[in-house]
Design an enzyme around this catalytic site. Sequence first.
Site, mmCIF file in Angstrom:
data_model
loop_
_atom_site.group_PDB
_atom_site.id
_atom_site.type_symbol
_atom_site.label_atom_id
_atom_site.label_comp_id
_atom_site.label_asym_id
_atom_site.label_seq_id
_atom_site.Cartn_x
_atom_site.Cartn_y
_atom_site.Cartn_z
ATOM 1 N N ARG A 1 1.342 -10.643 7.355
ATOM 2 C CA ARG A 1 1.299 -9.435 6.253
ATOM 3 C C ARG A 1 2.510 -8.660 6.650
ATOM 4 O O ARG A 1 2.520 -7.964 7.736
ATOM 5 C CB ARG A 1 0.033 -8.740 6.546
ATOM 6 C CG ARG A 1 -1.172 -9.446 6.434
ATOM 7 C CD ARG A 1 -2.386 -8.480 6.585
ATOM 8 N NE ARG A 1 -2.684 -7.811 7.802
ATOM 9 C CZ ARG A 1 -3.205 -8.159 9.015
ATOM 10 N NH1 ARG A 1 -3.560 -9.522 9.045
ATOM 11 N NH2 ARG A 1 -3.112 -7.431 9.934
ATOM 12 N N HIS B 1 -5.587 -6.932 13.211
ATOM 13 C CA HIS B 1 -4.469 -6.279 13.073
ATOM 14 C C HIS B 1 -3.788 -5.932 14.635
ATOM 15 O O HIS B 1 -4.810 -5.392 15.481
ATOM 16 C CB HIS B 1 -4.958 -5.147 12.395
ATOM 17 C CG HIS B 1 -3.548 -4.186 11.994
ATOM 18 N ND1 HIS B 1 -2.325 -4.905 11.468
ATOM 19 C CD2 HIS B 1 -3.244 -2.792 11.785
ATOM 20 C CE1 HIS B 1 -1.438 -3.778 11.207
ATOM 21 N NE2 HIS B 1 -2.016 -2.483 11.653
ATOM 22 N N LYS C 1 0.721 -1.269 0.181
ATOM 23 C CA LYS C 1 -0.062 -0.055 -0.003
ATOM 24 C C LYS C 1 0.994 1.194 -0.045
ATOM 25 O O LYS C 1 2.185 0.964 0.064
ATOM 26 C CB LYS C 1 -0.902 -0.020 1.322
ATOM 27 C CG LYS C 1 -0.169 -0.073 2.430
ATOM 28 C CD LYS C 1 -1.146 -0.457 3.775
ATOM 29 C CE LYS C 1 -0.437 -0.483 5.051
ATOM 30 N NZ LYS C 1 -1.115 0.600 5.883
ATOM 31 N N CYS D 1 15.119 24.537 1.919
ATOM 32 C CA CYS D 1 14.342 25.283 1.135
ATOM 33 C C CYS D 1 13.291 24.427 0.315
ATOM 34 O O CYS D 1 13.491 23.136 0.530
ATOM 35 C CB CYS D 1 15.014 26.158 -0.039
ATOM 36 S SG CYS D 1 16.444 27.171 0.763
ATOM 37 N N ARG E 1 -10.148 0.235 14.983
ATOM 38 C CA ARG E 1 -10.011 0.898 13.432
ATOM 39 C C ARG E 1 -11.130 0.475 12.657
ATOM 40 O O ARG E 1 -12.354 1.160 12.434
ATOM 41 C CB ARG E 1 -8.761 0.901 12.954
ATOM 42 C CG ARG E 1 -8.420 1.826 11.730
ATOM 43 C CD ARG E 1 -6.958 1.905 11.282
ATOM 44 N NE ARG E 1 -6.471 0.429 10.998
ATOM 45 C CZ ARG E 1 -5.221 0.576 10.334
ATOM 46 N NH1 ARG E 1 -4.415 1.523 10.368
ATOM 47 N NH2 ARG E 1 -4.578 -0.721 10.021
ATOM 48 N N TYR F 1 17.171 31.115 4.061
ATOM 49 C CA TYR F 1 15.926 31.856 4.568
ATOM 50 C C TYR F 1 15.992 32.020 6.249
ATOM 51 O O TYR F 1 16.396 31.244 6.660
ATOM 52 C CB TYR F 1 14.625 31.183 4.347
ATOM 53 C CG TYR F 1 14.280 31.118 2.869
ATOM 54 C CD1 TYR F 1 14.003 32.441 2.067
ATOM 55 C CD2 TYR F 1 14.093 29.957 2.221
ATOM 56 C CE1 TYR F 1 13.323 32.277 0.943
ATOM 57 C CE2 TYR F 1 13.705 29.851 0.932
ATOM 58 C CZ TYR F 1 13.567 31.253 0.157
ATOM 59 O OH TYR F 1 12.948 31.084 -1.178
ATOM 60 N N ASP G 1 13.348 23.630 -2.899
ATOM 61 C CA ASP G 1 13.971 22.836 -3.884
ATOM 62 C C ASP G 1 15.400 22.518 -3.676
ATOM 63 O O ASP G 1 16.048 21.587 -4.457
ATOM 64 C CB ASP G 1 13.855 23.384 -5.179
ATOM 65 C CG ASP G 1 12.550 24.207 -5.509
ATOM 66 O OD1 ASP G 1 11.775 23.196 -5.423
ATOM 67 O OD2 ASP G 1 12.465 25.151 -5.568
HETATM 68 N N1 PMH Z 1 -2.004 -5.054 7.944
HETATM 69 C C1 PMH Z 1 -2.459 -3.984 8.014
HETATM 70 C C2 PMH Z 1 -4.030 -4.032 8.115
HETATM 71 C C3 PMH Z 1 -2.036 -2.813 8.062
HETATM 72 O O1 PMH Z 1 -2.645 -1.489 8.271
HETATM 73 C C4 PMH Z 1 -0.423 -2.601 7.929
HETATM 74 C C5 PMH Z 1 0.218 -1.510 8.120
HETATM 75 C C6 PMH Z 1 0.151 -3.770 7.893
HETATM 76 C C7 PMH Z 1 -0.523 -5.155 7.793
HETATM 77 C C8 PMH Z 1 1.725 -4.073 7.709
HETATM 78 O O2 PMH Z 1 2.035 -3.771 8.895
HETATM 79 P P1 PMH Z 1 3.800 -3.396 9.113
HETATM 80 O O3 PMH Z 1 4.134 -2.116 7.934
HETATM 81 O O4 PMH Z 1 4.041 -2.796 10.547
HETATM 82 O O5 PMH Z 1 4.630 -4.448 8.635
HETATM 83 N N2 PMH Z 1 -0.523 -0.293 8.201
HETATM 84 C C9 PMH Z 1 0.101 0.738 8.681
HETATM 85 C C10 PMH Z 1 -0.747 1.886 9.216
HETATM 86 O O6 PMH Z 1 -2.190 2.068 8.929
HETATM 87 N N3 PMH Z 1 -0.034 2.974 9.455
HETATM 88 O O7 PMH Z 1 1.232 2.721 9.529
HETATM 89 C C11 PMH Z 1 1.353 1.238 9.140
#
Ligand code: PMH
Length: 382
Positions: free
Chosen positions: A214, A162, A37, A306, A134, A260, A308
């Site tokens: 995951r 999670h 993601k 800055c 969540r 700056y 850039d």
């Molecule tokens: N599964 C879910 C539902 C997640 O949201 C995330 C990461 C992962 C797995 C993977 O976690 P990791 O990167 O710690 O291995 N989600 C997020 C988040 O929502 N903000 O930071 C990481």
Amino acid sequence: MENYRPTKAVINLGAIRKNLESFQQRAGHAEVIAVVKADGYGHGAEEIARTAIESGVHLLAVATPDEALALRRAGIDRDILVMGAVPPAFVPVAQRENIIVTALSLEWIETAQQAAGPGQPLRVHLKVDTGMGRLGVQPEEAETAYAKLASSPFSFDGIFTHFAAADEQDTALFDRQAERMNGVLKRLPEGVMVHVSNSAAALMHPSVACDAVRIGISLYGIAPSPFVGEHSPIALEPALSLETEIVHVKKVQPGATISYGATYRSEGEEWIATLPIGYADGMLRGLQGQEVLVRGERVPIVGRVCMDQCMIRLKGPLPVGEPVQLIGRQGDEAVLIDEWAEKLGTIPYEIPCILTKRVPRIYVNGTKNAGLPFQSTDSMIR
Ligand code: PMH
């Protein structure tokens, strides 16, 4: 893409492969789900997904429907799970594109049933909220959700939760969440894929691995927290380095002001170089004072960053075109993403995500040798 400016993020796909292999070994019979993601945590979702698939990954995870569709449009035909909320309008698209979606509440299951069209059944994974607060059904709703899904026209393929604090030394919340999930799983028939672990849980609590883990942040070679970094059983290899070159060098007189607000004044005669990278690249102003690597030595960013550009104080004259390592290794020295995170008072996750589109991602496949640049067998520019 044109790339006349020397600023670039170099992504070592060899490091991704190595990290994946380490997790595949550690996870034993559990398979690795590659979390790509947020554009692969800023590393490039498509390239990371392809590398993961080549390494035997069967399931990719993203946060949004659009991220899943972008991977499909790029020709990636492996299974993709959308872990975030998808609206009813996406349900027929998910059916057509073979995208797995998250059943996040009892209400969602009903709405999705109404939205489903003919053709392939909608594939869903049920999310259980064991303490992250969540998304997901509450543990006491899980049996009802299961029954609804089992009698729906959906293909009910998985169940997950999670962890909110798997990266901490104090395991109280982790234990409570694991216990709740166990309670849920005991009350449900077996048969669907169960996945609960993020990077931190996979590293620190391998016994809860279930059918799949995951892996997000540590796929990219970054520890989820300093605590996990110190105790990681796997040597993580950072995949991203950030590089540029000096575009201007000058000797300034004592008392010269830099950038700056004139927040920096030279003490004596100093050599000041200008780098073509700034906050519009994701190198935030809070990085004033951060050190970068030049000829294997640390030198500081002086004055305000800055939009850039930014300035560094050299130890002596160096030519225009001199390589500068902002993140990564040069000789025996390294500046890790963790150091930027500490300087900015944030977590390492944010750093690659905030590198903007203006920074081209250059992919190299090689394995790192003693010094940079990477040995590149194949490289492409996006
Ligand atoms: N599964 C879910 C539902 C997640 O949201 C995330 C990461 C992962 C797995 C993977 O976690 P990791 O990167 O710690 O291995 N989600 C997020 C988040 O929502 N903000 O930071 C990481």
